[in-house]
Design an enzyme around this catalytic site. Sequence first.
Site, PDB file in Angstrom:
ATOM      1  N   ARG A  70     -19.669  15.914  11.724  1.00 20.36           N
ATOM      2  CA  ARG A  70     -18.870  16.031  10.499  1.00 20.36           C
ATOM      3  C   ARG A  70     -19.643  16.789   9.432  1.00 20.36           C
ATOM      4  O   ARG A  70     -19.069  17.549   8.657  1.00 20.36           O
ATOM      5  CB  ARG A  70     -18.497  14.636   9.989  1.00 20.36           C
ATOM      6  CG  ARG A  70     -17.402  13.959  10.790  1.00 20.36           C
ATOM      7  CD  ARG A  70     -16.810  12.794  10.035  1.00 20.36           C
ATOM      8  NE  ARG A  70     -17.704  11.648   9.970  1.00 20.36           N
ATOM      9  CZ  ARG A  70     -17.821  10.845   8.924  1.00 20.36           C
ATOM     10  NH1 ARG A  70     -17.113  11.057   7.833  1.00 20.36           N
ATOM     11  NH2 ARG A  70     -18.644   9.811   8.954  1.00 20.36           N
ATOM     12  N   HIS A 114      -1.033   9.832   1.417  1.00 22.53           N
ATOM     13  CA  HIS A 114      -1.170   8.946   2.579  1.00 22.53           C
ATOM     14  C   HIS A 114       0.150   8.222   2.819  1.00 22.53           C
ATOM     15  O   HIS A 114       0.769   7.720   1.865  1.00 22.53           O
ATOM     16  CB  HIS A 114      -2.281   7.925   2.324  1.00 22.53           C
ATOM     17  CG  HIS A 114      -2.493   6.987   3.462  1.00 22.53           C
ATOM     18  ND1 HIS A 114      -3.117   7.374   4.631  1.00 22.53           N
ATOM     19  CD2 HIS A 114      -2.136   5.682   3.639  1.00 22.53           C
ATOM     20  CE1 HIS A 114      -3.149   6.345   5.460  1.00 22.53           C
ATOM     21  NE2 HIS A 114      -2.559   5.320   4.886  1.00 22.53           N
ATOM     22  N   THR A 146     -12.015   9.686  -2.586  1.00 29.20           N
ATOM     23  CA  THR A 146     -13.362   9.159  -2.780  1.00 29.20           C
ATOM     24  C   THR A 146     -13.983   8.942  -1.401  1.00 29.20           C
ATOM     25  O   THR A 146     -13.279   9.032  -0.389  1.00 29.20           O
ATOM     26  CB  THR A 146     -13.333   7.835  -3.574  1.00 29.20           C
ATOM     27  OG1 THR A 146     -12.518   6.890  -2.866  1.00 29.20           O
ATOM     28  CG2 THR A 146     -12.770   8.047  -4.980  1.00 29.20           C
ATOM     29  N   LEU A 149     -12.494   5.665   2.865  1.00 28.77           N
ATOM     30  CA  LEU A 149     -11.263   6.178   3.473  1.00 28.77           C
ATOM     31  C   LEU A 149     -10.029   5.582   2.815  1.00 28.77           C
ATOM     32  O   LEU A 149      -9.880   4.360   2.747  1.00 28.77           O
ATOM     33  CB  LEU A 149     -11.261   5.855   4.978  1.00 28.77           C
ATOM     34  CG  LEU A 149     -10.022   6.320   5.753  1.00 28.77           C
ATOM     35  CD1 LEU A 149      -9.930   7.837   5.766  1.00 28.77           C
ATOM     36  CD2 LEU A 149     -10.032   5.759   7.165  1.00 28.77           C
ATOM     37  N   GLN A 178      10.194  11.483   0.545  1.00 34.74           N
ATOM     38  CA  GLN A 178       9.605  11.086  -0.735  1.00 34.74           C
ATOM     39  C   GLN A 178       8.261  11.776  -0.977  1.00 34.74           C
ATOM     40  O   GLN A 178       7.939  12.146  -2.113  1.00 34.74           O
ATOM     41  CB  GLN A 178       9.439   9.567  -0.781  1.00 34.74           C
ATOM     42  CG  GLN A 178      10.740   8.799  -0.712  1.00 34.74           C
ATOM     43  CD  GLN A 178      11.677   9.167  -1.834  1.00 34.74           C
ATOM     44  OE1 GLN A 178      11.279   9.249  -2.989  1.00 34.74           O
ATOM     45  NE2 GLN A 178      12.931   9.405  -1.499  1.00 34.74           N
ATOM     46  N   GLU A 179       7.480  11.946   0.078  1.00 33.62           N
ATOM     47  CA  GLU A 179       6.202  12.635  -0.061  1.00 33.62           C
ATOM     48  C   GLU A 179       6.389  14.019  -0.674  1.00 33.62           C
ATOM     49  O   GLU A 179       5.613  14.464  -1.525  1.00 33.62           O
ATOM     50  CB  GLU A 179       5.508  12.766   1.295  1.00 33.62           C
ATOM     51  CG  GLU A 179       4.984  11.465   1.867  1.00 33.62           C
ATOM     52  CD  GLU A 179       4.226  11.674   3.166  1.00 33.62           C
ATOM     53  OE1 GLU A 179       3.711  12.791   3.381  1.00 33.62           O
ATOM     54  OE2 GLU A 179       4.154  10.735   3.970  1.00 33.62           O
TER      55      GLU A 179
END
Length: 217
Positions: A70, A114, A146, A149, A178-179
Amino acid sequence: MVTKKIVVLISGNGSNLQALIDKLHKQQVNNHNIEIIAVISNKTDAYGLQRATEANIPAILIESKGISSREEYDRLLTAELDKLQPDLILLAGFMRILTPDFVNQYSGKMLNIHPSLLPKYQGVNTYQRAIDAGEKEHGATVHFVTPELDSGPTVLQAKVPIFEEDNAQELAERVLTQEHQIYALAASWFIDGRLVMQDNYALLDGKQLGEFGYAPD
Protein backbone atom coordinates in the site's frame (compact mmCIF):
# COMPACT_ATOMS: atom_id res chain seq x y z
CA MET A 1 -13.06 34.27 -10.83
CA VAL A 2 -11.09 31.61 -8.96
CA THR A 3 -11.15 28.06 -10.34
CA LYS A 4 -11.29 25.31 -7.74
CA LYS A 5 -9.81 22.01 -8.88
CA ILE A 6 -11.19 18.56 -8.04
CA VAL A 7 -9.60 15.14 -8.58
CA VAL A 8 -11.84 12.08 -8.36
CA LEU A 9 -10.46 8.65 -7.43
CA ILE A 10 -12.36 5.59 -8.69
CA SER A 11 -12.08 1.84 -9.08
CA GLY A 12 -15.17 0.84 -11.04
CA ASN A 13 -18.30 1.87 -12.89
CA GLY A 14 -18.19 5.49 -11.80
CA SER A 15 -21.87 6.32 -11.42
CA ASN A 16 -21.06 8.73 -8.60
CA LEU A 17 -18.35 10.17 -10.83
CA GLN A 18 -20.94 10.77 -13.54
CA ALA A 19 -23.18 12.59 -11.09
CA LEU A 20 -20.25 14.74 -10.00
CA ILE A 21 -19.45 15.56 -13.62
CA ASP A 22 -23.06 16.43 -14.37
CA LYS A 23 -23.57 18.57 -11.28
CA LEU A 24 -20.15 20.19 -10.69
CA HIS A 25 -17.81 20.10 -13.67
CA LYS A 26 -17.48 23.50 -15.34
CA GLN A 27 -20.12 24.89 -12.99
CA GLN A 28 -20.01 27.93 -10.70
CA VAL A 29 -20.56 28.18 -6.95
CA ASN A 30 -20.76 31.82 -5.93
CA ASN A 31 -17.34 33.23 -6.79
CA HIS A 32 -15.73 29.94 -7.76
CA ASN A 33 -15.51 28.01 -10.98
CA ILE A 34 -15.38 24.26 -10.47
CA GLU A 35 -13.37 21.95 -12.66
CA ILE A 36 -12.71 18.23 -12.34
CA ILE A 37 -9.14 18.27 -13.57
CA ALA A 38 -8.51 14.51 -13.51
CA VAL A 39 -10.02 11.14 -12.78
CA ILE A 40 -7.62 8.53 -11.40
CA SER A 41 -8.34 4.80 -11.31
CA ASN A 42 -6.38 1.94 -9.80
CA LYS A 43 -8.05 -0.56 -12.18
CA THR A 44 -7.56 -0.81 -15.93
CA ASP A 45 -11.13 -1.89 -16.66
CA ALA A 46 -12.85 0.83 -14.61
CA TYR A 47 -15.68 2.18 -16.76
CA GLY A 48 -15.32 5.49 -14.97
CA LEU A 49 -12.20 6.15 -17.05
CA GLN A 50 -14.39 6.12 -20.16
CA ARG A 51 -16.87 8.46 -18.48
CA ALA A 52 -14.00 10.87 -17.84
CA THR A 53 -12.74 10.66 -21.41
CA GLU A 54 -16.23 11.31 -22.79
CA ALA A 55 -16.38 14.47 -20.64
CA ASN A 56 -12.94 15.58 -21.89
CA ILE A 57 -11.45 15.11 -18.43
CA PRO A 58 -7.97 13.56 -18.22
CA ALA A 59 -8.30 9.87 -17.31
CA ILE A 60 -5.26 8.59 -15.45
CA LEU A 61 -4.52 4.94 -14.68
CA ILE A 62 -2.28 4.17 -11.71
CA GLU A 63 -2.76 0.44 -11.66
CA SER A 64 -2.55 -1.23 -8.27
CA LYS A 65 -2.22 -4.76 -9.65
CA GLY A 66 1.33 -5.92 -9.16
CA ILE A 67 2.20 -3.20 -6.65
CA SER A 68 3.88 -4.83 -3.69
CA SER A 69 2.54 -2.66 -0.87
CA ARG A 70 0.00 0.00 0.00
CA GLU A 71 2.87 2.34 0.80
CA GLU A 72 4.36 1.94 -2.66
CA TYR A 73 1.02 2.55 -4.36
CA ASP A 74 0.29 5.60 -2.27
CA ARG A 75 3.68 7.06 -3.21
CA LEU A 76 2.74 6.76 -6.88
CA LEU A 77 -0.64 8.35 -6.19
CA THR A 78 0.95 11.15 -4.18
CA ALA A 79 3.36 11.94 -7.01
CA GLU A 80 0.44 12.35 -9.43
CA LEU A 81 -1.59 14.46 -7.01
CA ASP A 82 1.39 16.68 -6.31
CA LYS A 83 1.54 17.48 -10.02
CA LEU A 84 -2.20 18.18 -10.19
CA GLN A 85 -2.45 20.24 -6.98
CA PRO A 86 -6.20 19.73 -6.42
CA ASP A 87 -8.19 21.77 -3.93
CA LEU A 88 -10.41 18.76 -3.19
CA ILE A 89 -10.00 15.00 -3.61
CA LEU A 90 -13.18 12.94 -3.88
CA LEU A 91 -13.18 9.18 -3.39
CA ALA A 92 -15.99 7.76 -5.51
CA GLY A 93 -15.92 4.00 -5.21
CA PHE A 94 -12.14 3.93 -4.77
CA MET A 95 -11.68 0.43 -3.39
CA ARG A 96 -8.37 0.78 -1.66
CA ILE A 97 -7.43 1.32 1.96
CA LEU A 98 -5.16 4.35 2.04
CA THR A 99 -2.14 4.54 4.31
CA PRO A 100 -2.19 6.91 7.30
CA ASP A 101 0.70 8.90 5.83
CA PHE A 102 -1.23 9.49 2.62
CA VAL A 103 -4.43 10.45 4.42
CA ASN A 104 -2.64 12.82 6.76
CA GLN A 105 -0.90 14.52 3.84
CA TYR A 106 -4.27 15.50 2.39
CA SER A 107 -6.11 15.89 5.68
CA GLY A 108 -9.10 18.18 5.47
CA LYS A 109 -9.29 18.18 1.68
CA MET A 110 -10.45 14.63 0.97
CA LEU A 111 -14.05 13.37 1.10
CA ASN A 112 -15.53 9.90 0.69
CA ILE A 113 -19.03 8.57 0.19
CA HIS A 114 -19.86 5.30 1.93
CA PRO A 115 -23.00 3.20 1.37
CA SER A 116 -24.27 3.01 4.93
CA LEU A 117 -25.45 5.22 7.75
CA LEU A 118 -22.12 5.46 9.50
CA PRO A 119 -20.99 4.52 12.06
CA LYS A 120 -23.04 1.43 11.17
CA TYR A 121 -21.66 -1.01 8.61
CA GLN A 122 -18.17 0.15 7.88
CA GLY A 123 -16.37 -1.76 5.15
CA VAL A 124 -18.02 -3.74 2.35
CA ASN A 125 -21.25 -5.64 1.65
CA THR A 126 -23.24 -3.07 3.58
CA TYR A 127 -26.57 -3.71 1.84
CA GLN A 128 -26.80 -7.40 2.63
CA ARG A 129 -25.51 -6.86 6.14
CA ALA A 130 -28.25 -4.30 6.79
CA ILE A 131 -30.93 -6.63 5.39
CA ASP A 132 -29.62 -9.58 7.40
CA ALA A 133 -29.68 -7.49 10.57
CA GLY A 134 -33.36 -6.64 10.06
CA GLU A 135 -32.74 -2.91 9.68
CA LYS A 136 -35.68 -0.75 8.65
CA GLU A 137 -33.54 1.84 6.90
CA HIS A 138 -30.19 2.15 5.21
CA GLY A 139 -28.45 4.95 3.36
CA ALA A 140 -25.24 6.74 2.50
CA THR A 141 -22.77 8.98 4.31
CA VAL A 142 -20.44 11.68 3.03
CA HIS A 143 -17.50 12.09 5.39
CA PHE A 144 -14.02 13.51 5.62
CA VAL A 145 -11.32 10.88 5.19
CA THR A 146 -9.16 10.12 8.22
CA PRO A 147 -6.72 7.26 8.82
CA GLU A 148 -9.40 5.14 10.51
CA LEU A 149 -11.46 3.27 7.90
CA ASP A 150 -14.86 4.89 7.25
CA SER A 151 -14.59 6.84 10.50
CA GLY A 152 -13.93 10.45 9.54
CA PRO A 153 -16.27 13.29 10.58
CA THR A 154 -19.68 12.93 8.96
CA VAL A 155 -20.85 15.76 6.72
CA LEU A 156 -24.18 14.57 5.35
CA GLN A 157 -26.33 11.44 5.30
CA ALA A 158 -29.30 10.29 3.23
CA LYS A 159 -31.70 7.58 4.42
CA VAL A 160 -33.84 5.16 2.43
CA PRO A 161 -36.33 2.55 3.67
CA ILE A 162 -35.64 -1.18 3.60
CA PHE A 163 -38.70 -3.16 2.50
CA GLU A 164 -39.35 -6.77 3.51
CA GLU A 165 -38.98 -8.03 -0.05
CA ASP A 166 -35.73 -6.13 -0.75
CA ASN A 167 -32.61 -7.84 -1.97
CA ALA A 168 -29.16 -6.27 -1.85
CA GLN A 169 -29.30 -5.08 -5.46
CA GLU A 170 -32.62 -3.33 -5.05
CA LEU A 171 -31.44 -1.64 -1.88
CA ALA A 172 -28.17 -0.63 -3.52
CA GLU A 173 -30.01 1.08 -6.38
CA ARG A 174 -32.19 3.01 -3.95
CA VAL A 175 -29.17 4.16 -1.95
CA LEU A 176 -27.20 5.07 -5.07
CA THR A 177 -29.92 7.46 -6.19
CA GLN A 178 -29.40 9.39 -2.95
CA GLU A 179 -25.62 9.23 -3.20
CA HIS A 180 -25.78 11.06 -6.52
CA GLN A 181 -27.51 13.97 -4.78
CA ILE A 182 -25.65 14.35 -1.51
CA TYR A 183 -22.07 13.92 -2.71
CA ALA A 184 -22.19 16.81 -5.15
CA LEU A 185 -23.92 18.96 -2.54
CA ALA A 186 -21.25 18.32 0.09
CA ALA A 187 -18.49 18.94 -2.46
CA SER A 188 -20.06 22.27 -3.43
CA TRP A 189 -20.12 23.30 0.24
CA PHE A 190 -16.40 22.56 0.45
CA ILE A 191 -15.59 24.43 -2.76
CA ASP A 192 -17.57 27.43 -1.51
CA GLY A 193 -15.55 27.51 1.72
CA ARG A 194 -18.56 26.65 3.86
CA LEU A 195 -17.37 23.16 4.83
CA VAL A 196 -14.10 22.50 6.65
CA MET A 197 -12.58 19.90 8.93
CA GLN A 198 -11.15 21.28 12.17
CA ASP A 199 -9.92 19.35 15.22
CA ASN A 200 -11.42 16.17 13.70
CA TYR A 201 -14.88 17.72 13.42
CA ALA A 202 -16.80 18.80 10.35
CA LEU A 203 -17.89 22.45 10.44
CA LEU A 204 -20.51 23.93 8.14
CA ASP A 205 -20.80 27.71 8.12
CA GLY A 206 -18.66 27.75 11.26
CA LYS A 207 -20.95 25.42 13.21
CA GLN A 208 -19.80 22.00 14.34
CA LEU A 209 -21.81 19.16 12.85
CA GLY A 210 -22.92 16.29 15.04
CA GLU A 211 -22.20 12.58 14.76
CA PHE A 212 -24.64 12.16 11.88
CA GLY A 213 -23.77 15.34 10.03
CA TYR A 214 -26.06 18.01 8.65
CA ALA A 215 -29.85 17.55 9.00
CA PRO A 216 -29.63 14.18 10.75
CA ASP A 217 -33.40 13.78 10.80
